[in-house]
Write an enzyme that holds these catalytic residues in place. Structure first.
Site, PDB file in Angstrom:
ATOM      1  N   ASN A  10     -71.029 -49.813  20.032  1.00 27.88           N
ATOM      2  CA  ASN A  10     -72.007 -48.844  19.523  1.00 27.88           C
ATOM      3  C   ASN A  10     -71.373 -48.141  18.328  1.00 27.88           C
ATOM      4  OD1 ASN A  10     -73.730 -46.689  19.114  1.00 27.88           O
ATOM      5  ND2 ASN A  10     -73.251 -45.663  21.051  1.00 27.88           N
ATOM      6  N   LYS A  12     -72.769 -46.067  16.376  1.00 25.21           N
ATOM      7  CA  LYS A  12     -73.308 -44.710  16.157  1.00 25.21           C
ATOM      8  C   LYS A  12     -73.651 -44.539  14.675  1.00 25.21           C
ATOM      9  CE  LYS A  12     -70.746 -43.249  20.160  1.00 25.21           C
ATOM     10  NZ  LYS A  12     -70.086 -42.177  20.903  1.00 25.21           N
ATOM     11  N   HIS A  97     -78.800 -42.618  25.254  1.00 27.33           N
ATOM     12  CA  HIS A  97     -77.393 -42.254  25.064  1.00 27.33           C
ATOM     13  C   HIS A  97     -77.273 -40.731  25.160  1.00 27.33           C
ATOM     14  CE1 HIS A  97     -73.498 -41.630  23.224  1.00 27.33           C
ATOM     15  NE2 HIS A  97     -73.234 -42.903  23.482  1.00 27.33           N
ATOM     16  N   GLU A  99     -75.745 -38.688  23.467  1.00 29.40           N
ATOM     17  CA  GLU A  99     -75.877 -37.993  22.177  1.00 29.40           C
ATOM     18  C   GLU A  99     -77.345 -37.841  21.802  1.00 29.40           C
ATOM     19  OE1 GLU A  99     -73.185 -40.544  20.034  1.00 29.40           O
ATOM     20  OE2 GLU A  99     -71.509 -39.729  21.207  1.00 29.40           O
ATOM     21  N   GLU A 167     -71.705 -43.425  31.346  1.00 24.12           N
ATOM     22  CA  GLU A 167     -70.807 -42.821  30.360  1.00 24.12           C
ATOM     23  C   GLU A 167     -70.676 -41.331  30.660  1.00 24.12           C
ATOM     24  OE1 GLU A 167     -70.812 -45.282  26.458  1.00 24.12           O
ATOM     25  OE2 GLU A 167     -72.525 -43.945  26.409  1.00 24.12           O
ATOM     26  N   GLY A 173     -65.647 -40.225  23.250  1.00 20.19           N
ATOM     27  CA  GLY A 173     -65.003 -39.822  22.000  1.00 20.19           C
ATOM     28  C   GLY A 173     -63.903 -38.790  22.178  1.00 20.19           C
ATOM     29  N   SER A 212     -64.330 -43.680  25.814  1.00 23.08           N
ATOM     30  CA  SER A 212     -62.926 -43.849  25.426  1.00 23.08           C
ATOM     31  C   SER A 212     -62.288 -45.135  25.957  1.00 23.08           C
ATOM     32  CB  SER A 212     -62.107 -42.620  25.835  1.00 23.08           C
ATOM     33  OG  SER A 212     -62.583 -41.460  25.159  1.00 23.08           O
TER      34      SER A 212
HETATM   35  P1  PGA Z   1     -66.351 -43.862  22.738  1.00 15.21           P
HETATM   36  O1  PGA Z   1     -67.977 -43.835  22.804  1.00 15.21           O
HETATM   37  O2  PGA Z   1     -65.927 -45.237  23.127  1.00 15.21           O
HETATM   38  O3  PGA Z   1     -66.039 -43.537  21.310  1.00 15.21           O
HETATM   39  O4  PGA Z   1     -65.878 -42.818  23.704  1.00 15.21           O
HETATM   40  C1  PGA Z   1     -68.653 -44.529  23.804  1.00 15.21           C
HETATM   41  C2  PGA Z   1     -70.147 -44.332  23.644  1.00 15.21           C
HETATM   42  O5  PGA Z   1     -70.575 -43.207  23.382  1.00 15.21           O
HETATM   43  O6  PGA Z   1     -70.934 -45.296  23.771  1.00 15.21           O
END
Ligand code: PGA
Length: 250
Positions: A10, A12, A97, A99, A167, A173, A212
């Site tokens: 992803n 983003k 997601h 976010e 997640e 992140g 992560s």
């Molecule tokens: P990350 O993001 O691997 O940077 O923690 C995962 C995600 O939000 O899909």
């Protein structure tokens, strides 16, 4: 029951035209094509989708969207429909997601409607769920995630057209990863919810872990029961890291 694994990147809101070389590099590292025993997916920004579908031709690497609207078309300035993603060559779309849930106030009901139109458009919907740190500390993680699963997965979802992604919001992140025991417990919880919801069709849906995931921790995470692959953010931006994670998922 062996489920086919899925490693999904992803990107983003990252990636200009120059980033397309990462996909070309990834395909080269894969020896020209994705492994036949697992699915590899990249979800770039919508501006790169059609170009990257062309870049990936004949490689077996799939492309997907990061979100879609819950209606098929109409007066929704700035939004993208599931059919548009399909038309651009996408095979998957991420919905719900954390976010999107946080930045755009998306509710379970909206996520469910998005997953439904995605499935109807012929896409595989990746439905994301996960608790915040405050919810985990208040001992509400299982309740919150269970409610999200039941509220966000539409009728008609099956193991073929729907994937879950767990997640934990606090692990995205941040460099913090849930413990293997926590991941195992939550994935078993999600599996039990799916079993209770959809009969035979849904109970074997793939459940990805995200938050992560890096080359250094991927193998251990992917060996965890009920972890059928990963949703990878930051570490999918560079071909070398993403390739290492794909290689660890065997
Ligand atoms: P990350 O993001 O691997 O940077 O923690 C995962 C995600 O939000 O899909």
């Amino acid at each position: 029951m062996t489920r086919r694994r899925l490693i999904a990147g992803n990107w983003k809101m990252n990636g200009l035209q120059s980033a397309r070389k990462e996909l070309v590099d990834l395909i080269a590292r894969l020896g020209g094509e994705a492994p036949t025993d697992r699915d590899v997916l990249l979800c770039p920004p919508a501006t790169l989708l059609a170009d990257m579908v062309r870049d990936s031709a004949d490689s077996g690497v799939s492309l997907g969207g990061q979100d879609c609207h819950y209606e098929t078309h109409g007066a929704h300035t700035g939004d993208i429909s599931a059919l548009m993603l399909k038309d651009a060559g996408a095979g998957y779309v991420i919905v719900g997601h954390s976010e999107r849930r946080a930045d755009h106030g998306e509710t379970d009901e909206m996520v469910k409607a998005k997953a439904k139109v995605a499935i109807e458009a012929g896409l595989i919907a990746i439905v994301c769920v996960g608790e915040t740190l405050a919810e985990r500390e208040a001992d509400l993680a299982f309740e919150v995630v269970g409610r999200q699963v039941e509220g966000s997965v539409p009728d008609g979802a099956s193991a073929e057209n729907c994937v879950l992604a767990y997640e934990p919001v606090w692990a995205i992140g941040t460099g913090k990863v849930a413990t293997i025991d926590d991941i195992a417990a939550m994935h078993a919880h999600i599996r039990a919810r799916l079993e209770g919801m959809g009969g035979a069709g849904l109970k074997n849906a793939r459940i990805l872990y995200g938050g992560s995931v890096k080359p250094a921790n991927a193998a251990q995470i992917f060996q965890t029961p009920n972890v059928d692959g990963g949703l990878i953010g930051g570490a999918s931006l560079r071909a070398g890291d993403f390739f290492a994670i794909i290689s660890a998922c065997n």
